[in-house]
Design a protein around this motif. Structure first.
Motif, PDB file in Angstrom:
ATOM      1  N   MET A   1       0.163 120.470  10.458  1.00 16.66           N
ATOM      2  CA  MET A   1       0.557 118.822  10.860  1.00 16.66           C
ATOM      3  C   MET A   1       1.954 118.348  10.822  1.00 16.66           C
ATOM      4  N   THR A   2       2.851 117.960  11.135  1.00 13.80           N
ATOM      5  CA  THR A   2       4.340 117.248  10.712  1.00 13.80           C
ATOM      6  C   THR A   2       3.915 116.054  10.855  1.00 13.80           C
ATOM      7  N   ASN A   3       5.178 115.846   9.412  1.00 12.64           N
ATOM      8  CA  ASN A   3       5.366 114.767   9.067  1.00 12.64           C
ATOM      9  C   ASN A   3       5.441 113.483   9.631  1.00 12.64           C
ATOM     10  N   PRO A   4       5.482 112.452   9.899  1.00 14.35           N
ATOM     11  CA  PRO A   4       5.529 111.920  10.454  1.00 14.35           C
ATOM     12  C   PRO A   4       7.254 110.967  10.303  1.00 14.35           C
ATOM     13  N   LYS A   5       7.442 110.091  11.968  1.00 11.50           N
ATOM     14  CA  LYS A   5       9.173 109.963  11.364  1.00 11.50           C
ATOM     15  C   LYS A   5       9.295 108.811  10.056  1.00 11.50           C
ATOM     16  N   PHE A   6      10.069 108.607   9.845  1.00 16.55           N
ATOM     17  CA  PHE A   6       9.715 107.258   8.840  1.00 16.55           C
ATOM     18  C   PHE A   6       9.593 106.054   9.804  1.00 16.55           C
ATOM     19  N   GLU A   7      10.275 105.508  11.207  1.00 13.39           N
ATOM     20  CA  GLU A   7      10.390 104.129  11.549  1.00 13.39           C
ATOM     21  C   GLU A   7       8.266 104.283  11.818  1.00 13.39           C
ATOM     22  N   ASP A   8       7.624 105.229  11.773  1.00 16.67           N
ATOM     23  CA  ASP A   8       6.341 105.673  12.277  1.00 16.67           C
ATOM     24  C   ASP A   8       5.356 104.953  11.320  1.00 16.67           C
ATOM     25  N   LEU A   9       6.141 105.596   9.923  1.00 13.68           N
ATOM     26  CA  LEU A   9       5.494 105.018   8.703  1.00 13.68           C
ATOM     27  C   LEU A   9       5.752 103.425   8.407  1.00 13.68           C
ATOM     28  N   ILE A  10       6.790 102.964   8.728  1.00 12.08           N
ATOM     29  CA  ILE A  10       7.557 101.566   8.775  1.00 12.08           C
ATOM     30  C   ILE A  10       6.542 100.891   9.657  1.00 12.08           C
ATOM     31  N   LYS A  11       5.865 101.133  11.435  1.00  9.15           N
ATOM     32  CA  LYS A  11       5.308 100.681  12.015  1.00  9.15           C
ATOM     33  C   LYS A  11       3.652 100.510  11.353  1.00  9.15           C
ATOM     34  N   ALA A  12       3.293 101.588  11.327  1.00 12.45           N
ATOM     35  CA  ALA A  12       2.175 102.036   9.871  1.00 12.45           C
ATOM     36  C   ALA A  12       1.944 100.667   8.502  1.00 12.45           C
ATOM     37  N   ARG A  13       2.521 101.158   7.853  1.00 14.55           N
ATOM     38  CA  ARG A  13       2.618  99.755   6.819  1.00 14.55           C
ATOM     39  C   ARG A  13       2.433  98.359   7.293  1.00 14.55           C
ATOM     40  N   LYS A  14       3.154  97.979   8.220  1.00 18.45           N
ATOM     41  CA  LYS A  14       2.996  97.067   9.313  1.00 18.45           C
ATOM     42  C   LYS A  14       1.521  96.532   9.275  1.00 18.45           C
ATOM     43  N   GLU A  15       0.932  97.062  10.204  1.00 11.95           N
ATOM     44  CA  GLU A  15       0.086  97.248  11.006  1.00 11.95           C
ATOM     45  C   GLU A  15      -0.895  97.110  10.145  1.00 11.95           C
ATOM     46  N   CYS A  16      -1.307  98.559   8.582  1.00  7.49           N
ATOM     47  CA  CYS A  16      -1.826  98.371   7.864  1.00  7.49           C
ATOM     48  C   CYS A  16      -1.784  96.996   6.988  1.00  7.49           C
ATOM     49  N   ALA A  17      -0.638  96.039   6.934  1.00  8.05           N
ATOM     50  CA  ALA A  17      -0.607  94.819   5.948  1.00  8.05           C
ATOM     51  C   ALA A  17      -1.213  93.944   6.917  1.00  8.05           C
ATOM     52  N   ARG A  18      -1.603  93.841   8.049  1.00  2.85           N
ATOM     53  CA  ARG A  18      -1.965  93.258   9.090  1.00  2.85           C
ATOM     54  C   ARG A  18      -3.352  93.152   9.150  1.00  2.85           C
ATOM     55  N   LYS A  26     -10.097  96.416   1.398  1.00  2.63           N
ATOM     56  CA  LYS A  26     -11.054  97.379   1.271  1.00  2.63           C
ATOM     57  C   LYS A  26      -9.505  98.437   1.596  1.00  2.63           C
ATOM     58  N   TYR A  27      -8.512  98.428   2.424  1.00  2.00           N
ATOM     59  CA  TYR A  27      -7.697  99.464   3.308  1.00  2.00           C
ATOM     60  C   TYR A  27      -6.246  99.631   2.681  1.00  2.00           C
ATOM     61  N   LEU A  28      -6.275  98.657   1.272  1.00  2.22           N
ATOM     62  CA  LEU A  28      -5.330  98.995   0.172  1.00  2.22           C
ATOM     63  C   LEU A  28      -4.650  99.620  -0.381  1.00  2.22           C
ATOM     64  N   PRO A  29      -5.550 100.773   0.030  1.00  5.41           N
ATOM     65  CA  PRO A  29      -5.918 102.331  -0.706  1.00  5.41           C
ATOM     66  C   PRO A  29      -4.553 103.151   0.119  1.00  5.41           C
ATOM     67  N   ILE A  30      -4.685 102.551   1.252  1.00 10.75           N
ATOM     68  CA  ILE A  30      -4.132 103.060   2.796  1.00 10.75           C
ATOM     69  C   ILE A  30      -3.167 102.892   2.538  1.00 10.75           C
ATOM     70  N   PHE A  31      -2.380 101.473   2.365  1.00  8.74           N
ATOM     71  CA  PHE A  31      -1.175 100.679   2.110  1.00  8.74           C
ATOM     72  C   PHE A  31      -0.316 101.441   1.084  1.00  8.74           C
ATOM     73  N   GLU A  32      -0.682 101.823  -0.406  1.00  5.58           N
ATOM     74  CA  GLU A  32      -0.263 101.802  -0.999  1.00  5.58           C
ATOM     75  C   GLU A  32      -0.060 103.381  -1.123  1.00  5.58           C
ATOM     76  N   ARG A  33      -0.585 104.266  -0.344  1.00  5.16           N
ATOM     77  CA  ARG A  33      -0.035 105.159   0.522  1.00  5.16           C
ATOM     78  C   ARG A  33       1.026 105.295   1.382  1.00  5.16           C
ATOM     79  N   LEU A  34       1.005 105.042   1.877  1.00  7.52           N
ATOM     80  CA  LEU A  34       2.494 104.267   3.041  1.00  7.52           C
ATOM     81  C   LEU A  34       3.307 104.016   2.388  1.00  7.52           C
ATOM     82  N   GLU A  35       2.945 103.318   1.388  1.00 10.11           N
ATOM     83  CA  GLU A  35       4.374 102.223   0.489  1.00 10.11           C
ATOM     84  C   GLU A  35       4.708 103.670  -0.366  1.00 10.11           C
ATOM     85  N   ASN A  36       4.532 105.024  -0.828  1.00  8.76           N
ATOM     86  CA  ASN A  36       4.480 105.470  -1.674  1.00  8.76           C
ATOM     87  C   ASN A  36       5.304 106.927  -0.506  1.00  8.76           C
TER      88      ASN A  36
END
Length: 75
Positions: A1-18, A26-36
């Motif tokens: 599996m390839t590393n996601p693009k930086f921009e995709d991480l930013i988008k995922a973090r925003k969506e996860c926050a929403r 419940k989804y805070l661990p995913i947000f934390e992983r993206l943030e890290n």
């Protein structure tokens, strides 16, 4: 599996926050992983820029080329 693009991480973090705002912590661990991961990449880019600046006597053409290649590869 390839590393996601930086921009995709930013988008995922925003969506996860929403999702967290809508459904709760419940989804805070995913947000934390993206943030890290975002923080890790930002720090790596900072170190790269510093190393290139030092190694190429303040960013010669060759150093800029290496930097651009690395930054494009990490996206």
């Amino acid at each position: 599996m390839t590393n996601p693009k930086f921009e995709d991480l930013i988008k995922a973090r925003k969506e996860c926050a929403r999702i967290i705002a809508q459904f709760g912590e419940k989804y805070l661990p995913i947000f934390e992983r993206l943030e890290n991961e975002i923080a890790k990449r930002e720090y790596q880019n900072l170190l790269l820029e510093k190393a290139i600046q030092i190694g190429t006597q303040n960013g010669t053409r060759f150093g800029t080329q290496i930097k651009n290649e690395f930054l494009n590869a990490s996206k």
